[in-house]
Design an enzyme around this catalytic site. Sequence first.
Site, mmCIF file in Angstrom:
data_model
loop_
_atom_site.group_PDB
_atom_site.id
_atom_site.type_symbol
_atom_site.label_atom_id
_atom_site.label_comp_id
_atom_site.label_asym_id
_atom_site.label_seq_id
_atom_site.Cartn_x
_atom_site.Cartn_y
_atom_site.Cartn_z
ATOM 1 N N ALA A 114 0.830 -1.206 0.000
ATOM 2 C CA ALA A 114 0.000 0.000 0.000
ATOM 3 C C ALA A 114 0.864 1.254 0.000
ATOM 4 C CB ALA A 114 -0.921 -0.007 1.218
ATOM 5 N N VAL A 115 1.941 1.239 0.780
ATOM 6 C CA VAL A 115 2.855 2.387 0.820
ATOM 7 C C VAL A 115 3.528 2.581 -0.534
ATOM 8 C CG1 VAL A 115 4.975 3.282 1.860
ATOM 9 C CG2 VAL A 115 3.234 2.190 3.291
ATOM 10 N N THR A 116 3.938 1.470 -1.165
ATOM 11 C CA THR A 116 4.559 1.544 -2.486
ATOM 12 C C THR A 116 3.620 2.175 -3.499
ATOM 13 O OG1 THR A 116 5.855 -0.458 -2.036
ATOM 14 C CG2 THR A 116 5.629 0.202 -4.330
ATOM 15 N N ASP A 143 10.323 4.447 -1.121
ATOM 16 C CA ASP A 143 11.129 3.289 -1.501
ATOM 17 C C ASP A 143 11.861 2.713 -0.293
ATOM 18 O OD1 ASP A 143 10.414 3.143 -4.101
ATOM 19 O OD2 ASP A 143 12.229 4.040 -4.919
ATOM 20 N N ASP A 154 8.869 1.478 2.411
ATOM 21 C CA ASP A 154 8.189 0.201 2.148
ATOM 22 C C ASP A 154 9.156 -0.977 2.278
ATOM 23 O OD1 ASP A 154 9.663 0.390 -0.185
ATOM 24 O OD2 ASP A 154 7.952 0.728 -1.481
ATOM 25 N N ARG A 214 10.787 -5.771 5.483
ATOM 26 C CA ARG A 214 11.749 -6.523 6.289
ATOM 27 C C ARG A 214 11.238 -6.752 7.712
ATOM 28 N NH1 ARG A 214 15.119 -3.476 2.984
ATOM 29 N NH2 ARG A 214 15.167 -1.716 4.439
ATOM 30 N N ASP A 224 7.662 -2.762 -6.882
ATOM 31 C CA ASP A 224 8.475 -1.569 -6.654
ATOM 32 C C ASP A 224 9.196 -1.142 -7.925
ATOM 33 O OD1 ASP A 224 9.549 0.336 -4.602
ATOM 34 O OD2 ASP A 224 11.440 -0.542 -5.243
ATOM 35 N N ASP A 265 8.471 2.215 -10.139
ATOM 36 C CA ASP A 265 9.588 3.152 -10.321
ATOM 37 C C ASP A 265 9.667 3.625 -11.765
ATOM 38 O OD1 ASP A 265 10.335 3.072 -7.692
ATOM 39 O OD2 ASP A 265 12.052 1.741 -7.981
#
Length: 223
Positions: free
Chosen positions: A29-31, A65, A68, A73, A86, A90
């Site tokens: 979601a953050v990506t 980047d 996320d 991790r 990702d 990008d």
Amino acid sequence: MISKLRAGFGRLFRPVAQFLLDHGISPDAVTIVGALGAVVAALWLYPTGHLVAAGIVIGILTLSDALDGTMARLANRVGPWGAFLDSTLDRVVDGAIFLGMTVWFVRHADPSVAMWGTVAALACLAIGGVVPYARAKAESLGYDANVGIAERGERLVVSLTAAGLVGLGLPQVVLVVVLYLLAAASAVTVVQRMAAVRRQTRAEAATAEVAGPAASAEPDEGA
């Protein structure tokens, strides 16, 4: 250099990453939100002439980047899907940035630099897309092409900073020159990655040639 800074940001964002995970927000979601925000900023702020705001907003959003990755991790969710998402987004963000700059040159630049700037921005868009493709294709074939003078982080920092400085009052030709240099550096990076893969394929072929005669010289156990 930028990759090392990203690792530092990852450690800095650890509390934020843990907070988001605790509230049910996924790394994907953050990506996605970061990429979509950067695309909207690039395609809105650059065409409307807000060069400084575009650089600040996109710069902040591209830090997702690091965020996320830290979240993945911490949640033990590092895997091929996240890397694919990702990397793909990008490319979309990069394309939006240089497309937005292209529109800015067409709509706002002085006639004396508009054409040259448009060509420079489109060159960055086209050649910049080949840089990550060369690495991805090499890795899919089992080779390492993680080399070059103009990786994504460097390209973003240089282009966003140059555009922002022009927005603060530097001559527009500064951005034109920087984009041409950036396109040239991207082309050099593509050549460097091609050369790296070529060296690896030659070494592989040489090893196979040496192993071939050696194998044929071994005695036949059934004789």
